[in-house]
Design an enzyme around this catalytic site. Sequence first.
Site, PDB file in Angstrom:
ATOM      1  N   GLU A  77       0.852  -1.194   0.000  1.00  0.00           N
ATOM      2  CA  GLU A  77       0.000   0.000   0.000  1.00  0.00           C
ATOM      3  C   GLU A  77       0.889   1.247   0.000  1.00  0.00           C
ATOM      4  O   GLU A  77       2.059   1.178   0.365  1.00  0.00           O
ATOM      5  CB  GLU A  77      -0.984  -0.027   1.171  1.00  0.00           C
ATOM      6  N   GLY A 149       1.602  -8.620   7.256  1.00  0.00           N
ATOM      7  CA  GLY A 149       1.302  -9.464   6.105  1.00  0.00           C
ATOM      8  C   GLY A 149       2.278  -9.280   4.959  1.00  0.00           C
ATOM      9  O   GLY A 149       2.717 -10.251   4.333  1.00  0.00           O
ATOM     10  N   THR A 150       2.641  -8.019   4.665  1.00  0.00           N
ATOM     11  CA  THR A 150       3.574  -7.747   3.570  1.00  0.00           C
ATOM     12  C   THR A 150       4.981  -8.207   3.938  1.00  0.00           C
ATOM     13  O   THR A 150       5.641  -8.904   3.159  1.00  0.00           O
ATOM     14  CB  THR A 150       3.586  -6.241   3.238  1.00  0.00           C
ATOM     15  N   SER A 184       1.870  -5.126  17.438  1.00  0.00           N
ATOM     16  CA  SER A 184       1.010  -4.251  16.633  1.00  0.00           C
ATOM     17  C   SER A 184      -0.135  -5.031  15.996  1.00  0.00           C
ATOM     18  O   SER A 184      -0.979  -4.455  15.319  1.00  0.00           O
ATOM     19  CB  SER A 184       1.834  -3.557  15.542  1.00  0.00           C
ATOM     20  N   GLU A 259      31.240 -13.719   3.688  1.00  0.00           N
ATOM     21  CA  GLU A 259      31.884 -14.173   4.916  1.00  0.00           C
ATOM     22  C   GLU A 259      30.927 -14.238   6.099  1.00  0.00           C
ATOM     23  O   GLU A 259      31.187 -14.950   7.069  1.00  0.00           O
ATOM     24  CB  GLU A 259      33.073 -13.266   5.261  1.00  0.00           C
TER      25      GLU A 259
END
Length: 455
Positions: A77, A149-150, A184, A259
């Site tokens: 979004e 979700g993203t 959240s 590395e």
Amino acid sequence: MREVITINIGQAGCQLGNKCWELFCLEHGIQPDGTAIANSNEKRSVITGGIDTAYNAFFQELQNGRHVPRAIFVDTEPTVIDEIKTGEYSGLYHPEHLICGKEDASSNFAKGKTGYEPLLNQTMDAIRKATENCTGLQGFFIYNSVGGGTGSGFTAALCEKLADKYTKKTKLNTVIWPSPKLSSGVVEPYNAVLNTHAMMKFVNCTFMVDNESIYKICQKQLGVHSPSYFHLNQLIAQAMSSITASLRFEGTLNVDLNEFPTNLVPFPRDHFAMMSYAPIVTPEKAIRQTLSVQELTSSLFDPNSLMIQCDDINKGKFMSCCMMYRGDVSSREVNLAVSGIKKQNTVPFVGWCPCSFKCGINSQPATAVPGSSYASTARSACMIANHTAMCQVFQKVNQNFDLMFGKRAFVHHYVGEGMEENEFTDARQDLYELEVDYANLALDNTIEGESMTAQ
């Protein structure tokens, strides 16, 4: 040139990435519009003792003299991408590298993973174009949170494509892990477990941080009573600056991107590392206090300096440890500090792995963003370690997953996006095995037992 492309995904990944590039620009003398500050390269050359062009690994220099980050920002979004487009550094990034959809992933891993095919293709196309401007691509640095979700779903889908197209390139991942006390979203444990399971084979090394730990550091060490994401991202960006300093500046004991997994990951699945940074001090305290290299090194192993929440790190053991020093630090001082740590026997290593510290030194000191709550210091250090106490991190999220999944709470939202219920149980089993793996690695007879079985 050994280029690195950074990919910033979701709200957290994009906001953190923007803070990182703000700091990188300050360190390299690059203005918000991409133009270099006069004589900035000469100043770096004085510090490093030669012509400093290593920053081209992270910045592409155009014919008109502008420097463009080798970075892709993508969100499902537009809010955060629009903030970047209208912010102070709007003129820094390539316009085609700021990518967004029209609707967020609703904190749903399944939607993030399967619901944005056009956006996924657009992102892969931008990555392809970025790689075409590289002469010797090292690999990718990916920033994301696994709670949304993203950050969880879209990142998993993208990394699957990256693994397919850029199989031999190193992929490092900085992950913001869920914090129960600073959550959240209620479904964060689902997204974290599903993402970790989906990404297991696609990433070479993952650096774990959580907001709760950074929040406490800001409160206790910087005196910020109510830290915001602005403060948290600034602090994480400072640690990421130290991790990447050896890739962006000429210096001694440089650490190559490849590395990190080579020195941190004993087995492919067990590639999750914790971080700490020191010193974290206010400008007022920095004037009065200068830590020696020995004190700096000791503070890296203080549990209060860790950027991921472990109930009791002393219950575990180190498997590997990388320390990156910056500023007024010599190899001799580092060797003495490491010898002191070994003699004290306060940093336990697993019995099946030699007690080895990978140390890198960069003469370019850390920089503080003007107006930030922390100060730049003459010397600083960052530690990345693979530690068996990571089993505690996975145990917490597994328990929170079980509390919800036992009642099948919110599962219908994921099923509605095309997932099957058995995908939850498969992912949870995988995370259980990962938790057990890390716990068993603390046993000194682990490798011996496995080798005897194999014989």
